[in-house]
Design a protein around this motif. Structure first.
Motif, short mmCIF file in Angstrom:
data_model
loop_
_atom_site.label_atom_id
_atom_site.label_comp_id
_atom_site.label_asym_id
_atom_site.label_seq_id
_atom_site.Cartn_x
_atom_site.Cartn_y
_atom_site.Cartn_z
N PRO A 2 1.04 110.28 34.89
CA PRO A 2 1.70 110.92 33.76
C PRO A 2 1.11 112.27 33.46
O PRO A 2 -0.09 112.50 33.65
CB PRO A 2 1.46 109.92 32.60
CG PRO A 2 0.20 109.20 32.99
CD PRO A 2 0.24 109.12 34.50
N SER A 3 1.95 113.18 32.97
CA SER A 3 1.42 114.46 32.51
C SER A 3 0.70 114.24 31.19
O SER A 3 1.01 113.34 30.45
CB SER A 3 2.56 115.46 32.32
OG SER A 3 3.51 114.97 31.43
N SER A 4 -0.29 115.07 30.89
CA SER A 4 -1.04 114.86 29.66
C SER A 4 -1.47 116.19 29.07
O SER A 4 -1.45 117.22 29.72
CB SER A 4 -2.27 113.99 29.92
OG SER A 4 -3.16 114.64 30.81
N SER A 6 -4.01 117.74 25.38
CA SER A 6 -4.91 117.31 24.31
C SER A 6 -4.99 118.36 23.22
O SER A 6 -4.70 119.53 23.44
CB SER A 6 -6.31 117.05 24.86
OG SER A 6 -6.89 118.24 25.35
N ALA A 269 6.20 115.63 28.01
CA ALA A 269 4.88 115.57 27.36
C ALA A 269 4.35 116.99 27.36
O ALA A 269 3.90 117.51 28.37
CB ALA A 269 3.94 114.65 28.11
N PRO A 276 0.11 117.67 20.84
CA PRO A 276 1.04 117.03 21.76
C PRO A 276 2.40 116.82 21.13
O PRO A 276 2.52 116.44 19.96
CB PRO A 276 0.36 115.70 22.09
CG PRO A 276 -0.58 115.45 20.97
CD PRO A 276 -1.00 116.80 20.46
N ILE A 278 5.82 114.78 22.44
CA ILE A 278 6.26 113.92 23.52
C ILE A 278 7.58 113.25 23.19
O ILE A 278 7.95 113.09 22.03
CB ILE A 278 5.21 112.84 23.89
CG1 ILE A 278 5.04 111.84 22.75
CG2 ILE A 278 3.87 113.49 24.22
CD1 ILE A 278 4.15 110.65 23.11
N THR A 307 -4.43 113.24 22.96
CA THR A 307 -3.79 113.56 24.23
C THR A 307 -2.46 112.82 24.35
O THR A 307 -2.38 111.63 24.05
CB THR A 307 -4.69 113.15 25.41
OG1 THR A 307 -5.94 113.84 25.30
CG2 THR A 307 -4.06 113.48 26.74
N SER A 309 0.94 111.70 26.72
CA SER A 309 1.41 111.49 28.09
C SER A 309 2.58 110.53 28.08
O SER A 309 2.95 109.98 27.03
CB SER A 309 0.29 110.94 28.98
OG SER A 309 -0.16 109.69 28.50
N THR A 310 3.17 110.29 29.24
CA THR A 310 4.23 109.30 29.39
C THR A 310 3.89 108.37 30.54
O THR A 310 3.22 108.76 31.50
CB THR A 310 5.60 109.96 29.62
OG1 THR A 310 5.54 110.76 30.82
CG2 THR A 310 5.99 110.85 28.45
#
Length: 556
Positions: A2-4, A6, A269, A276, A278, A307, A309-310
């Motif tokens: 997953p992309s992330s 922070s 994301a 973040p 998302i 952070t 993400s998906t």
């Protein structure tokens, strides 16, 4: 993977505070979760927030959707790895559901999500599909409390008095996380106006910032659950998007540490404004995740980082086990729905699809499904033996948002009750009204809605009616000409229009329809009329395209 992204907050940004009194304005129940060291470092606490949006009753697993049992299994697996885990939703858990849930008023979905451990939810526009009273009197009690319909920008009409809880706070291993819920301010146009006549939907930005300031000293972290979203998945485009959602993302208070969105069924994301942002796609295909790190001792629960993400639940390589309790709920719902839905109602000759590629991805283009449903509406109010109106309809209109599935040709083309119900799951009635040619042109102009999350909603239109248009034109200048049965339509001509009760009341921004003369509810339910149409026809063909023609081109 997953992309992330922070976010790191200023030192000592927020201190722990005492609880405030619970009120309608906020579901402030501080629910403590068992304390567990997540990192092995005494001064650090890690909390994971798992998110979904736009689940829409997709409780059964298929090749594209994980289903409620696997969703629950994934949540359980993450909770086993870190007991400091919350599971929340950005709205539209129910409504526009598949037949298995729809036929039981979405109670199987509510039961399945509750068993999966859903902690709280923002309200979505589809939670209002059966009206505010249904939400208050049935849906919320079925979940067990108002924390499952947070809506800070939902007010009693003509006031600033909240009509729903505005926020909820959860304490996890000593860390207090505030969740603010908001819903798209377009909701009043997306559901039957009669069902929300006593409430109104205000600015998400104003509500989110107001509530964030209110709960700032009661929390260590604030998450906005916004049932609105971007039309694209490009983070740079989202950051500059000229829409209410774009304004929300850019101008949300610095007190808000993360934004979880929904409504537009997108997957992204991003990091925008140092926080973040998302959205976890749709239908339980994906979990969103916020990983929160807090300095629990030295700096009085200072937020160290957050952070986003998906997590892909259907194609990401990780296999999540189906939760047996939730699977039993799904199996019981499937068994009941199979009995009701297995009845054959007719046949189709080929795929009948919504707009876009893949089908259903673009509500701004003409579709065979939209035109077919318009044809069905016209048949039901002109030829159908059960129609009790004194004057037959001449032109039918169908909104693309009311089409929730496609009819795919398989085997001999048999179509069942469940197949048909999945296309139009809202249970609207058919309504007739009279419009002048000028009003009809204005209705067509209202397909273009710049600044909205969906800037164009292409209406399905019935056989015998057509129009030419310019796509890129100033407001009020898109429609070049209209014709009925081959003859030009003049501004003073009058036509009997049929549409569904949602559109007839001005839904989806088609306000001119609400100004029609002689509005009459036929009492015919769209699903029942569609079933009878299929039974009346030996084989149903896809309705042709080309009823809406780009000026200067030839119809297909």
């Amino acid at each position: 993977m997953p992309s992330s992204l922070s976010r790191r907050s200023p030192l000592g940004r927020r201190l722990l505070a005492t609880t405030a009194a619970a009120a309608t304005a906020g579901a402030l129940a501080l629910v403590p979760f068992a304390a567990h060291g997540a990192t092995g470092e005494d001064d650090i606490t890690e909390v994971k927030v798992l998110t979904i949006n736009d689940f829409h009753g997709r409780i059964q697993a298929n090749r594209d959707e994980a289903g409620a049992a696997v969703l629950a299994g994934a949540v359980a697996q993450y909770r086993a790895a870190n007991p400091n885990t919350l599971f929340v939703s950005a709205g539209d858990n129910i409504g526009a559901s598949t037949f298995t849930s729809f036929i039981a008023d979405d109670e199987p979905t509510i039961d399945a999500l509750s068993a999966a451990g859903l902690d709280l939810s923002a309200v979505g526009n589809h939670e209002f599909d059966q009206g505010y009273d249904d939400l208050i009197d049935r849906v919320i009690p079925s979940y067990g409390g108002g924390d499952y319909a947070l809506g800070a920008n939902v007010y009693h009409r003509g006031t600033t008095d909240p009509a729903l809880p505005e926020y909820a706070i959860r304490e996890v291993d000593g860390v207090r996380i505030g969740f603010i819920g908001t819903v798209t301010s377009d909701t009043g146009t997306l559901v039957s106006p009669a069902g929300v006549a006593d409430i109104e939907f205000g600015s998400q930005l104003e509500a989110a910032n107001r509530v964030a300031k209110e709960i700032d000293k009661q929390t260590d972290v604030i998450v906005l659950l916004s049932h609105s979203g971007a039309e694209s998945t490009d983070c740079a485009g989202i950051a500059t998007e000229q829409s209410d959602y774009g304004d929300l993302v850019r101008e949300a208070s610095h007190r808000i540490d993360a934004i979880v969105s929904g409504h537009t069924h997108q997957l992204y994301a991003c990091e925008i404004g140092d926080r973040p942002v998302i959205q976890a796609h749709q239908y339980g295909t994906t979990l969103g995740a916020l990983d929160i790190v807090v300095d629990a001792k030295k700096n009085k629960n200072k937020l160290v980082s957050i952070t986003g993400s998906t997590i892909d639940l259907v194609g990401g390589g990780t296999v999540y086990p189906a939760d047996p309790e939730v699977q039993a709920i799904v199996d019981a719902a499937v068994a009941e729905a199979e009995v009701l839905g297995s009845v054959e109602v007719g046949k189709i000759s080929a795929d009948i699809l919504r707009g876009g590629d893949p089908a259903g991805s673009d509500r701004g283009v003409e579709s065979t499904m939209g035109n077919l449903v318009a044809d069905i509406y016209l048949w039901a109010t002109s030829e159908y033996e059960n129609y009790g109106g004194t004057v037959p309809a001449q032109i039918a209109l169908m909104n693309p948002g009311g089409l929730r599935d496609d009819l795919r040709f398989e085997g001999d083309g048999t179509v069942t009750y469940a197949d048909v119900a999945a296309v139009q799951p809202f249970g609207n009635t058919l309504v007739t009204l009279t419009l002048t040619g000028a009003q009809l042109e204005q209705v067509l102009e209202e397909q273009w809605q710049p600044g909205s999350e969906r800037p164009k909603l292409h209406l399905g239109v019935s056989e015998g009616f057509s129009y030419e248009y310019v796509e890129d034109a100033p407001a009020g200048e898109h429609i070049v000409s209209m014709s009925y049965q081959g003859a030009p339509i003049a501004p003073t001509d009058e036509f009997v229009i049929v549409t569904n009760s949602f559109l007839a009341a001005g839904g989806d921004g088609f306000a001119t329809l609400a100004d029609g003369a002689g509005t009459a509810d036929s009492g015919l339910v769209d699903l029942s009329a569609t079933v009878d149409y299929f039974e009346a026809k030996q084989v149903v063909d896809p309705a042709p395209l080309g009823r809406a023609i780009v000026s200067g081109t030839t119809a297909p």
